[in-house]
Scaffold this motif. Sequence first.
Motif, short mmCIF file in Angstrom:
data_model
loop_
_atom_site.label_atom_id
_atom_site.label_comp_id
_atom_site.label_asym_id
_atom_site.label_seq_id
_atom_site.Cartn_x
_atom_site.Cartn_y
_atom_site.Cartn_z
N UNK A 78 35.64 48.80 27.51
CA UNK A 78 36.05 48.01 28.68
C UNK A 78 37.53 47.67 28.57
N UNK A 79 37.97 47.28 27.36
CA UNK A 79 39.36 46.88 27.19
C UNK A 79 40.30 48.06 27.39
N UNK A 80 39.88 49.26 26.98
CA UNK A 80 40.69 50.46 27.23
C UNK A 80 40.81 50.72 28.73
N UNK A 81 39.71 50.52 29.45
CA UNK A 81 39.71 50.74 30.90
C UNK A 81 40.60 49.70 31.59
N UNK A 82 40.49 48.44 31.19
CA UNK A 82 41.27 47.38 31.82
C UNK A 82 42.75 47.47 31.46
N UNK A 84 44.42 50.23 30.98
CA UNK A 84 44.97 51.52 31.40
C UNK A 84 46.03 51.37 32.47
N UNK A 85 46.37 52.47 33.14
CA UNK A 85 47.38 52.43 34.19
C UNK A 85 47.00 51.43 35.28
N UNK A 86 47.97 50.65 35.72
CA UNK A 86 47.72 49.66 36.76
C UNK A 86 47.06 48.40 36.23
N UNK A 87 47.20 48.14 34.94
CA UNK A 87 46.58 46.95 34.35
C UNK A 87 47.12 45.69 35.00
N UNK A 88 46.25 44.80 35.33
CA UNK A 88 46.65 43.53 35.92
C UNK A 88 46.80 43.56 37.43
N UNK A 89 46.71 44.73 38.03
CA UNK A 89 46.86 44.84 39.48
C UNK A 89 45.52 44.63 40.16
N UNK A 90 45.52 43.93 41.26
CA UNK A 90 44.30 43.70 42.01
C UNK A 90 43.45 42.63 41.36
N UNK A 91 42.46 42.19 42.08
CA UNK A 91 41.58 41.15 41.58
C UNK A 91 40.51 41.71 40.66
N UNK A 92 39.97 40.85 39.85
CA UNK A 92 38.88 41.21 38.96
C UNK A 92 37.81 40.14 39.10
N UNK A 111 42.22 37.29 26.58
CA UNK A 111 42.53 38.72 26.46
C UNK A 111 42.86 39.32 27.83
N UNK A 112 42.15 38.89 28.87
CA UNK A 112 42.47 39.36 30.23
C UNK A 112 43.86 38.88 30.64
N UNK A 115 46.50 41.00 29.21
CA UNK A 115 46.61 42.30 29.89
C UNK A 115 47.28 42.17 31.25
N UNK A 116 47.51 40.92 31.71
CA UNK A 116 48.19 40.73 32.98
C UNK A 116 47.29 40.38 34.15
N UNK A 117 46.03 40.13 33.90
CA UNK A 117 45.11 39.77 34.98
C UNK A 117 45.23 38.27 35.26
N UNK A 118 45.71 37.95 36.46
CA UNK A 118 45.83 36.54 36.82
C UNK A 118 45.04 36.20 38.09
N UNK A 119 44.43 37.19 38.72
CA UNK A 119 43.62 36.97 39.93
C UNK A 119 42.17 37.24 39.58
N UNK A 120 41.51 36.24 38.99
CA UNK A 120 40.13 36.39 38.55
C UNK A 120 39.21 35.57 39.43
N UNK A 121 38.02 36.12 39.70
CA UNK A 121 37.01 35.43 40.51
C UNK A 121 35.73 35.36 39.69
#
Length: 127
Positions: A78-82, A84-92, A111-112, A115-121
């Motif tokens: 999962x962490x490899x997928x998250x 990958x390219x475009x990490x942190x883009x779009x909501x999760x 950890x999210x 990786x740059x994820x700031x739009x979490x639901x």
Amino acid sequence: MDFSLPRARKASEPALPMINVVFLLLIFFLMSAQIAAPPPFDVTPPEASSDGAAEGERVLYIARDGQLALAQARDEAVWDTLGGPGAGEGGLTLAVDGGLPAATLARVLARLGALGYDDLHLVTRAE
């Protein structure tokens, strides 16, 4: 010799309009049905009083024992997928089991964030 006129055959009803109706119904039901993959494991979301629906294209499932799933990826993949390219883009969207320890969720969120994820639901269920 028999010179009488042959009996006229009864005209059969055409089947083409019925076939058209059946195919139109088939197309209608296929287009209106929602086809979604089942979740990889059962998750009982925590309760919340908000009515807002979660948005996000990708759903990260976290089981009570800490297992992770995202599409076809499981656990460390999962962490490899998250990442990958475009990490942190779009909501999760996070579908977290209500019995997951808060410390485990905090580690996943940290950890999210790294990786740059700031739009979490967070998916919850109504009371």
